[in-house]
Scaffold this motif. Structure first.
Motif, PDB file in Angstrom:
ATOM      1  N   THR A  90      57.808  28.006 -18.031  1.00 31.91           N
ATOM      2  CA  THR A  90      56.545  28.615 -17.617  1.00 31.91           C
ATOM      3  C   THR A  90      55.870  27.759 -16.551  1.00 31.91           C
ATOM      4  O   THR A  90      56.034  26.540 -16.528  1.00 31.91           O
ATOM      5  CB  THR A  90      55.589  28.788 -18.813  1.00 31.91           C
ATOM      6  OG1 THR A  90      54.409  29.449 -18.353  1.00 31.91           O
ATOM      7  CG2 THR A  90      55.210  27.462 -19.427  1.00 31.91           C
ATOM      8  N   ASP A  91      55.118  28.403 -15.692  1.00 37.98           N
ATOM      9  CA  ASP A  91      54.371  27.642 -14.687  1.00 37.98           C
ATOM     10  C   ASP A  91      52.907  27.451 -15.103  1.00 37.98           C
ATOM     11  O   ASP A  91      52.114  26.915 -14.346  1.00 37.98           O
ATOM     12  CB  ASP A  91      54.473  28.287 -13.304  1.00 37.98           C
ATOM     13  CG  ASP A  91      53.946  29.716 -13.276  1.00 37.98           C
ATOM     14  OD1 ASP A  91      53.490  30.217 -14.316  1.00 37.98           O
ATOM     15  OD2 ASP A  91      53.994  30.330 -12.204  1.00 37.98           O
ATOM     16  N   ASP A  92      52.572  27.848 -16.329  1.00 38.64           N
ATOM     17  CA  ASP A  92      51.216  27.682 -16.841  1.00 38.64           C
ATOM     18  C   ASP A  92      50.928  26.188 -17.052  1.00 38.64           C
ATOM     19  O   ASP A  92      51.621  25.522 -17.844  1.00 38.64           O
ATOM     20  CB  ASP A  92      51.042  28.432 -18.162  1.00 38.64           C
ATOM     21  CG  ASP A  92      49.670  28.209 -18.754  1.00 38.64           C
ATOM     22  OD1 ASP A  92      48.674  28.612 -18.117  1.00 38.64           O
ATOM     23  OD2 ASP A  92      49.600  27.607 -19.855  1.00 38.64           O
ATOM     24  N   PRO A  93      49.928  25.634 -16.346  1.00 39.25           N
ATOM     25  CA  PRO A  93      49.660  24.195 -16.429  1.00 39.25           C
ATOM     26  C   PRO A  93      49.305  23.703 -17.837  1.00 39.25           C
ATOM     27  O   PRO A  93      49.719  22.618 -18.235  1.00 39.25           O
ATOM     28  CB  PRO A  93      48.484  23.969 -15.472  1.00 39.25           C
ATOM     29  CG  PRO A  93      48.265  25.234 -14.749  1.00 39.25           C
ATOM     30  CD  PRO A  93      49.039  26.313 -15.420  1.00 39.25           C
ATOM     31  N   GLN A  94      48.548  24.489 -18.588  1.00 34.42           N
ATOM     32  CA  GLN A  94      48.165  24.070 -19.945  1.00 34.42           C
ATOM     33  C   GLN A  94      49.391  23.986 -20.854  1.00 34.42           C
ATOM     34  O   GLN A  94      49.516  23.062 -21.650  1.00 34.42           O
ATOM     35  CB  GLN A  94      47.141  25.029 -20.543  1.00 34.42           C
ATOM     36  CG  GLN A  94      45.759  24.867 -19.967  1.00 34.42           C
ATOM     37  CD  GLN A  94      44.780  25.812 -20.621  1.00 34.42           C
ATOM     38  OE1 GLN A  94      45.018  27.023 -20.683  1.00 34.42           O
ATOM     39  NE2 GLN A  94      43.674  25.264 -21.098  1.00 34.42           N
ATOM     40  N   THR A  95      50.273  24.963 -20.741  1.00 37.16           N
ATOM     41  CA  THR A  95      51.475  24.968 -21.571  1.00 37.16           C
ATOM     42  C   THR A  95      52.383  23.811 -21.190  1.00 37.16           C
ATOM     43  O   THR A  95      52.929  23.124 -22.054  1.00 37.16           O
ATOM     44  CB  THR A  95      52.216  26.309 -21.446  1.00 37.16           C
ATOM     45  OG1 THR A  95      51.322  27.358 -21.813  1.00 37.16           O
ATOM     46  CG2 THR A  95      53.438  26.350 -22.335  1.00 37.16           C
ATOM     47  N   ARG A  96      52.531  23.569 -19.892  1.00 38.13           N
ATOM     48  CA  ARG A  96      53.350  22.434 -19.453  1.00 38.13           C
ATOM     49  C   ARG A  96      52.761  21.110 -19.934  1.00 38.13           C
ATOM     50  O   ARG A  96      53.496  20.215 -20.336  1.00 38.13           O
ATOM     51  CB  ARG A  96      53.500  22.433 -17.937  1.00 38.13           C
ATOM     52  CG  ARG A  96      54.510  23.455 -17.469  1.00 38.13           C
ATOM     53  CD  ARG A  96      54.791  23.250 -16.008  1.00 38.13           C
ATOM     54  NE  ARG A  96      55.890  24.089 -15.585  1.00 38.13           N
ATOM     55  CZ  ARG A  96      56.669  23.794 -14.568  1.00 38.13           C
ATOM     56  NH1 ARG A  96      56.484  22.704 -13.865  1.00 38.13           N
ATOM     57  NH2 ARG A  96      57.650  24.603 -14.229  1.00 38.13           N
ATOM     58  N   HIS A  97      51.446  21.013 -19.924  1.00 44.24           N
ATOM     59  CA  HIS A  97      50.802  19.798 -20.417  1.00 44.24           C
ATOM     60  C   HIS A  97      51.088  19.610 -21.909  1.00 44.24           C
ATOM     61  O   HIS A  97      51.366  18.500 -22.369  1.00 44.24           O
ATOM     62  CB  HIS A  97      49.293  19.852 -20.145  1.00 44.24           C
ATOM     63  CG  HIS A  97      48.557  18.659 -20.649  1.00 44.24           C
ATOM     64  ND1 HIS A  97      48.647  17.418 -20.059  1.00 44.24           N
ATOM     65  CD2 HIS A  97      47.725  18.513 -21.708  1.00 44.24           C
ATOM     66  CE1 HIS A  97      47.905  16.562 -20.736  1.00 44.24           C
ATOM     67  NE2 HIS A  97      47.333  17.201 -21.739  1.00 44.24           N
ATOM     68  N   MET A  98      51.029  20.697 -22.663  1.00 44.06           N
ATOM     69  CA  MET A  98      51.308  20.643 -24.094  1.00 44.06           C
ATOM     70  C   MET A  98      52.755  20.188 -24.329  1.00 44.06           C
ATOM     71  O   MET A  98      53.015  19.347 -25.190  1.00 44.06           O
ATOM     72  CB  MET A  98      51.068  22.023 -24.722  1.00 44.06           C
ATOM     73  CG  MET A  98      51.170  22.032 -26.211  1.00 44.06           C
ATOM     74  SD  MET A  98      50.738  23.607 -27.008  1.00 44.06           S
ATOM     75  CE  MET A  98      50.684  24.807 -25.719  1.00 44.06           C
ATOM     76  N   ILE A  99      53.687  20.728 -23.557  1.00 44.56           N
ATOM     77  CA  ILE A  99      55.090  20.327 -23.674  1.00 44.56           C
ATOM     78  C   ILE A  99      55.236  18.841 -23.333  1.00 44.56           C
ATOM     79  O   ILE A  99      55.923  18.098 -24.041  1.00 44.56           O
ATOM     80  CB  ILE A  99      55.981  21.202 -22.765  1.00 44.56           C
ATOM     81  CG1 ILE A  99      56.039  22.632 -23.312  1.00 44.56           C
ATOM     82  CG2 ILE A  99      57.384  20.610 -22.643  1.00 44.56           C
ATOM     83  CD1 ILE A  99      56.665  23.639 -22.358  1.00 44.56           C
TER      84      ILE A  99
END
Length: 124
Positions: A90-99
């Motif tokens: 995903t390119d969603d910044p919040q999701t990438r931060h969580m990962i």
């Protein structure tokens, strides 16, 4: 009495609540854990389930449903190109931060032991 309650709580539950929720709700299998690490290590890759299964040395019939679940959970995106399903982080910044936070926490052995415990518990 508060000390007794502390002792009764499992040391396996001693982690940041959002990480515990992330493991229990989204990374609740070892295949998903491998997939999240794969996509985090290769954030710009777009691959078929077959290609990813080959890289991870997993059976595609087991891996693909887990990929699709990660799509439903918003961690991975899926596109159809010429009849092929292509998967991308995903390119969603919040999701990438969580990962990133989850994988950074995995660098700590004690955290990994706790995470493994919760994954195994969710497999029952």
């Amino acid at each position: 009495m508060a000390d007794a309650n502390k002792l009764a709580a499992s040391p396996m539950d001693d982690m940041e609540p959002f990480l515990l929720e992330f493991i229990q709700g989204r990374i609740n299998t070892f295949i998903k854990w491998d997939l999240v690490r794969f996509f985090n290590d290769h954030p710009h890759t777009s691959e078929t389930a077959e290609s990813i299964a080959r890289v991870l040395d997993r059976d595609v019939r087991t891996l693909e449903p887990e990929l699709v679940q990660l799509v439903h959970d918003g961690l991975v995106e899926m596109d159809n190109l010429g009849g092929l399903r292509i998967f991308t982080l995903t390119d969603d910044p919040q999701t990438r931060h969580m990962i990133d936070r989850f994988l950074d926490a995995c660098d700590d052995r004690q955290f990994r032991v706790k995470a493994i415990y919760h994954v195994i518990r969710s497999l029952r």
